[in-house]
Scaffold this motif. Structure first.
Motif, short mmCIF file in Angstrom:
data_model
loop_
_atom_site.label_atom_id
_atom_site.label_comp_id
_atom_site.label_asym_id
_atom_site.label_seq_id
_atom_site.Cartn_x
_atom_site.Cartn_y
_atom_site.Cartn_z
N ARG A 259 0.80 -1.23 0.00
CA ARG A 259 0.00 0.00 0.00
C ARG A 259 0.84 1.28 0.00
O ARG A 259 0.54 2.19 -0.79
CB ARG A 259 -0.98 0.00 1.17
N PRO A 260 1.89 1.41 0.84
CA PRO A 260 2.64 2.68 0.80
C PRO A 260 3.32 2.92 -0.55
O PRO A 260 3.41 4.06 -1.00
CB PRO A 260 3.66 2.54 1.92
N LEU B 43 0.55 4.03 -2.95
CA LEU B 43 0.16 5.40 -2.64
C LEU B 43 1.15 6.41 -3.23
O LEU B 43 0.74 7.39 -3.85
CB LEU B 43 0.07 5.61 -1.12
N ARG B 44 2.44 6.15 -3.04
CA ARG B 44 3.45 7.06 -3.59
C ARG B 44 3.41 7.08 -5.11
O ARG B 44 3.54 8.14 -5.74
CB ARG B 44 4.84 6.67 -3.08
N TYR C 279 0.31 9.04 -6.18
CA TYR C 279 0.55 10.47 -5.90
C TYR C 279 1.38 11.08 -7.03
O TYR C 279 1.05 12.14 -7.57
CB TYR C 279 1.26 10.65 -4.56
N ILE D 214 -6.77 12.14 -0.70
CA ILE D 214 -6.87 10.83 -0.07
C ILE D 214 -8.12 10.78 0.79
O ILE D 214 -8.52 11.78 1.39
CB ILE D 214 -5.61 10.47 0.78
N MET E 26 5.73 10.82 2.94
CA MET E 26 5.00 9.57 2.73
C MET E 26 5.98 8.43 2.88
O MET E 26 6.71 8.09 1.96
CB MET E 26 4.37 9.55 1.33
N ILE F 150 1.48 8.85 6.36
CA ILE F 150 1.56 10.08 5.59
C ILE F 150 1.47 11.21 6.61
O ILE F 150 0.53 11.25 7.40
CB ILE F 150 0.41 10.19 4.56
N VAL G 107 -0.74 4.48 6.82
CA VAL G 107 -1.10 4.04 5.46
C VAL G 107 -2.28 3.07 5.47
O VAL G 107 -3.06 3.06 4.52
CB VAL G 107 0.10 3.46 4.69
N VAL H 183 -5.70 4.77 4.95
CA VAL H 183 -6.04 5.38 3.67
C VAL H 183 -6.98 4.42 2.92
O VAL H 183 -6.61 3.30 2.60
CB VAL H 183 -4.78 5.68 2.83
N ILE I 54 -6.97 6.87 -2.93
CA ILE I 54 -6.29 8.06 -3.43
C ILE I 54 -6.82 8.30 -4.84
O ILE I 54 -6.98 7.35 -5.62
CB ILE I 54 -4.75 7.90 -3.42
N PHE J 227 -8.61 1.03 -1.75
CA PHE J 227 -7.90 -0.09 -1.13
C PHE J 227 -8.85 -0.93 -0.28
O PHE J 227 -9.82 -0.42 0.28
CB PHE J 227 -6.78 0.42 -0.22
#
Length: 131
Positions: free
Chosen positions: A5-6, A9-10, A13, A25, A61, A66, A83, A86, A89, A100
């Protein structure tokens, strides 16, 4: 394996900002570790946060959360979102992004002690002559 997930997310983004859109988000505020202004949380316990470069200061992040500072009603506020909290996003302009599935938020790893630094070996060093 650790959560992907992280990393996702990055990536989203970066993709959203590269396409000159505004990254938002959606956060589940019921989970532990979420620090957001509660007066802006909806009746479902969720909040939508604008995380664009123009809306936040000090965006970080990492693999666990975050973190950034943003203004709510003109008041600077430190925000922290694990994370795992979230929900999704997406780009404000067109809604493209990702939602997610629920997962447990991983705990940061505990520091591990050095393996051999500072330990004395019970075996004494020995030299030998090689001819």
């Amino acid at each position: 394996m650790t959560s992907n997930r992280p990393y996702i997310l990055r990536a989203f983004y970066e993709w959203i900002t590269d396409n000159r859109c505004t990254p938002y988000i959606l956060v589940d505020t019921h989970l532990p570790g979420v620090l957001v202004p509660q007066q802006h949380v909806n009746e479902d316990g969720q909040i939508v946060l604008n995380i664009s470069e123009t809306a936040v200061v000090g965006l970080n992040m990492d693999n666990y959360a975050i973190r950034f500072n943003a203004r709510f009603g003109g008041v600077p506020t430190d925000i922290q979102v694990p994370v795992g909290a979230v929900v999704g996003i997406y780009a404000r302009e067109n809604g493209q992004g990702m939602v997610f599935e629920a997962e447990e938020t991983p705990e940061p790893p505990e520091p591990t002690p050095p393996t051999s630094l500072g330990k004395k070996s019970s075996k004494k060093p020995a030299l030998r002559v090689v001819k």
